[in-house]
Design an enzyme around this catalytic site. Structure first.
Site, PDB file in Angstrom:
ATOM      1  N   HIS A  82       1.015  -1.216   0.089  1.00 19.45           N
ATOM      2  CA  HIS A  82      -0.011  -0.025  -0.088  1.00 19.45           C
ATOM      3  C   HIS A  82       0.739   1.303  -0.051  1.00 19.45           C
ATOM      4  O   HIS A  82       1.796   1.335   0.835  1.00 19.45           O
ATOM      5  CB  HIS A  82      -1.117  -0.019   1.196  1.00 19.45           C
ATOM      6  CG  HIS A  82      -1.805   1.104   1.231  1.00 19.45           C
ATOM      7  ND1 HIS A  82      -3.040   1.375   0.483  1.00 19.45           N
ATOM      8  CD2 HIS A  82      -1.689   2.497   1.874  1.00 19.45           C
ATOM      9  CE1 HIS A  82      -3.432   2.599   0.975  1.00 19.45           C
ATOM     10  NE2 HIS A  82      -2.593   3.252   1.674  1.00 19.45           N
ATOM     11  N   ASP A 161     -15.348   3.004   7.040  1.00 24.58           N
ATOM     12  CA  ASP A 161     -14.202   3.937   6.624  1.00 24.58           C
ATOM     13  C   ASP A 161     -14.921   4.750   5.383  1.00 24.58           C
ATOM     14  O   ASP A 161     -14.480   5.998   5.244  1.00 24.58           O
ATOM     15  CB  ASP A 161     -12.813   3.180   6.110  1.00 24.58           C
ATOM     16  CG  ASP A 161     -11.969   4.190   5.544  1.00 24.58           C
ATOM     17  OD1 ASP A 161     -11.419   4.986   6.265  1.00 24.58           O
ATOM     18  OD2 ASP A 161     -11.606   3.977   4.559  1.00 24.58           O
ATOM     19  N   ARG A 168     -14.696  13.085   6.601  1.00 19.71           N
ATOM     20  CA  ARG A 168     -13.202  13.692   6.607  1.00 19.71           C
ATOM     21  C   ARG A 168     -12.599  14.699   5.456  1.00 19.71           C
ATOM     22  O   ARG A 168     -12.156  15.576   5.707  1.00 19.71           O
ATOM     23  CB  ARG A 168     -12.216  12.629   6.802  1.00 19.71           C
ATOM     24  CG  ARG A 168     -12.358  11.810   8.197  1.00 19.71           C
ATOM     25  CD  ARG A 168     -11.382  10.657   8.065  1.00 19.71           C
ATOM     26  NE  ARG A 168     -10.166  10.870   8.096  1.00 19.71           N
ATOM     27  CZ  ARG A 168      -9.217   9.999   7.505  1.00 19.71           C
ATOM     28  NH1 ARG A 168      -9.463   8.847   7.252  1.00 19.71           N
ATOM     29  NH2 ARG A 168      -7.983  10.397   7.591  1.00 19.71           N
ATOM     30  N   SER A 183      -7.764   3.881   8.956  1.00 21.76           N
ATOM     31  CA  SER A 183      -8.662   3.897   7.588  1.00 21.76           C
ATOM     32  C   SER A 183      -7.542   3.097   6.707  1.00 21.76           C
ATOM     33  O   SER A 183      -8.264   1.995   6.107  1.00 21.76           O
ATOM     34  CB  SER A 183      -8.572   5.392   7.038  1.00 21.76           C
ATOM     35  OG  SER A 183      -8.788   5.469   5.705  1.00 21.76           O
ATOM     36  N   LYS A 187      -8.705  -1.670   6.160  1.00 20.00           N
ATOM     37  CA  LYS A 187      -8.982  -1.947   4.835  1.00 20.00           C
ATOM     38  C   LYS A 187      -7.910  -3.156   4.412  1.00 20.00           C
ATOM     39  O   LYS A 187      -8.254  -4.092   3.817  1.00 20.00           O
ATOM     40  CB  LYS A 187      -8.953  -0.858   3.848  1.00 20.00           C
ATOM     41  CG  LYS A 187     -10.219   0.056   3.995  1.00 20.00           C
ATOM     42  CD  LYS A 187     -10.065   1.062   2.881  1.00 20.00           C
ATOM     43  CE  LYS A 187      -8.917   2.263   3.487  1.00 20.00           C
ATOM     44  NZ  LYS A 187      -9.085   3.474   2.761  1.00 20.00           N
TER      45      LYS A 187
HETATM   46  N1  URA Z   1      -5.640   6.990   2.241  1.00 24.66           N
HETATM   47  C1  URA Z   1      -6.550   5.931   3.190  1.00 24.66           C
HETATM   48  O1  URA Z   1      -6.973   5.014   2.705  1.00 24.66           O
HETATM   49  N2  URA Z   1      -6.896   6.528   4.311  1.00 24.66           N
HETATM   50  C2  URA Z   1      -6.786   7.861   4.740  1.00 24.66           C
HETATM   51  O2  URA Z   1      -7.152   8.195   5.780  1.00 24.66           O
HETATM   52  C3  URA Z   1      -5.652   8.502   3.839  1.00 24.66           C
HETATM   53  C4  URA Z   1      -4.995   7.985   2.938  1.00 24.66           C
END
Ligand code: URA
Length: 435
Positions: A82, A161, A168, A183, A187
């Site tokens: 990621h 999220d 947000r 967040s 995931k």
């Molecule tokens: N990417 C994400 O998945 N979440 C965040 O809060 C910021 C970047």
């Protein structure tokens, strides 16, 4: 326990209990806690932070809001990567098939571009027919059959999220380390992985521009991953200039194809090979980083990674003929060359502004619902440290929006600083943390 009390406790800097966090998030999803209360709580968290236990609980509550993919029937250590997002960051597109070609399964769930940053899904979808919107069952089938699958977020994974991120985004509460940590890690953990390599960006194109903040984010991501029993590595990498030379969805696929054929820009190849080595190491496929680097380089050079990319593209409905004959791909209607206004060395580039110039040309989106143009983008010839003569080409802009060219050029020229002396070289990988 009332929403009011929980907001006030966080506002006043008190740690919240696991029950309070669970209640607040769950009741938000149920509709008892309203958007304005969640927005107030997010701002309180933005200023007061969350401690490690609260961050862990928030992550756990996020994960439990949806489905957790069970990949236990697929043999092997499942590893994903990621990136916290950047400009010209096309790494996943070479990395996922490369690592899979070494025999390590890569379940990859990616995002779209937003603001100045690009997204893997938009890039993949510039390949005609490539379908990233697959169900979890199809994702698992592809992973079992091909050792790799690259899809978008589903409705069922971490719905908390999805809703809270949207809030947000419009309440200026994205840049909070605990909120980002929960967040991202929720995931990734819900995806069913065993191990994760994180590419945490710093510099002018990263959303944690300061190195020390990016480092803290990396450490928090590692801690939360480990608390869930995952092996996690994080590399701190430079976004003070675009990665590679091409920015824009199809242009980036072109650069990936050059890389699959043994070419590609040196910084992009170096980062991809090193992250691949890290993934192979976490999976136990190699014993040392050096072994991982040499295996990854070999798989790129001998065409195995490209064959896996073609296999993956075909499996997800993409047209592989266009990958074998990229010259057949449609071109943007307008091309415009930006030249150096003076002689000198490029001292620095404001990568965020260059990414925003690409958005103006049509390559990205400022709002989630905006469409993207696959052929729009920027080919960068000169990056930081290069010596240029006056009038020498710096970049070529590609767009179907002729009216945007002037503004994009202005933005780019304002983003580049020229000087008489060469600058200090930029490190590509500043540090490596975790497993
Ligand atoms: N990417 C994400 O998945 N979440 C965040 O809060 C910021 C970047």
């Amino acid at each position: 326990m009332t929403p009011y009390e929980i907001i006030a406790r966080k506002r006043d800097g008190h740690p919240l209990t696991a029950e309070e966090i669970r209640y607040f998030i769950t009741e938000y999803l149920n509709g008892t806690v309203k958007d304005y209360q969640m927005a107030a709580w997010l701002m309180a968290v933005f200023f007061q932070g969350l401690d490690d236990q609260e961050t862990f609980e928030l992550t756990r509550t996020y994960i439990q809001s949806g489905e957790v993919i069970d990949l236990s029937d697929i043999p092997g250590v499942k590893v994903d990567k990621h990136s916290t997002g950047g400009v010209g960051d096309k790494t996943s597109i070479v990395l996922a098939p490369l690592v899979a070609s070494c025999g390590v399964p890569v379940p990859m769930i990616s995002g779209r571009g937003l603001g100045h940053t690009g997204g893997t899904l938009d890039k993949l979808e510039s390949i005609p027919g490539f379908n990233t919107q697959l169900s979890v069952a199809e994702f698992k089938r592809l992973l079992a059959e091909h050792g790799v699958a690259m899809i978008g977020q589903t409705e069922t994974i971490v719905p908390a999220d999805k809703r809270i991120y949207a809030l947000r985004d419009v309440t200026a509460t994205v840049e909070s380390i605990p909120l980002i940590t929960a967040s991202i890690m929720s995931k990734k953990i819900a995806e069913g992985i065993d191990a994760l390599v994180l590419d945490v960006k710093f510099g002018s194109g990263a959303f944690m521009a300061e190195v020390e903040k990016a480092r803290t984010l990396a450490q928090k991501l590692i801690e939360v991953g480990r608390a869930f029993g995952k092996r996690v590595h994080a590399s701190l990498t430079n976004m003070d200039q675009p990665l590679g030379n091409k920015i824009g969805n199809w242009l980036e696929i072109e650069e990936c194809l050059e890389t699959f054929h043994g070419g590609g820009p040196q910084d992009f190849v170096e980062l991809t090979v090193r992250l691949s080595a890290r993934m192979l190491l976490l999976a136990g496929r190699v014993a040392t980083l050096e072994e991982g680097i040499s295996l990854s380089t070999e798989q790129l050079q001998n065409g195995s990674a490209f064959r896996k990319f073609l296999e993956l593209t075909a499996a997800q409905g993409g047209d592989t003929t266009v990958l074998e004959h990229p010259e057949r791909y449609p071109k943007a209607a307008h091309q415009h060359t930006i030249t150096a206004p003076a002689e000198g060395f490029i001292q620095s580039m404001n990568t965020r502004q260059i990414g925003l110039a690409a958005v103006l040309l049509g390559a990205g989106r400022l709002r989630k619902e905006d469409p993207v143009d696959p052929v729009a983008g920027i080919h960068v010839f000169k990056k930081t440290g290069y010596a240029v003569r006056q009038g020498e080409p710096l970049m070529v802009l590609y767009t179907n929006r002729e009216a945007a060219v002037q503004e994009a050029e202005r933005k780019i020229l304002n983003a580049i600083r020229f000087g008489a002396e060469p600058p200090e070289p930029l490190p590509l990988i500043l540090d490596e943390l975790g497993d």
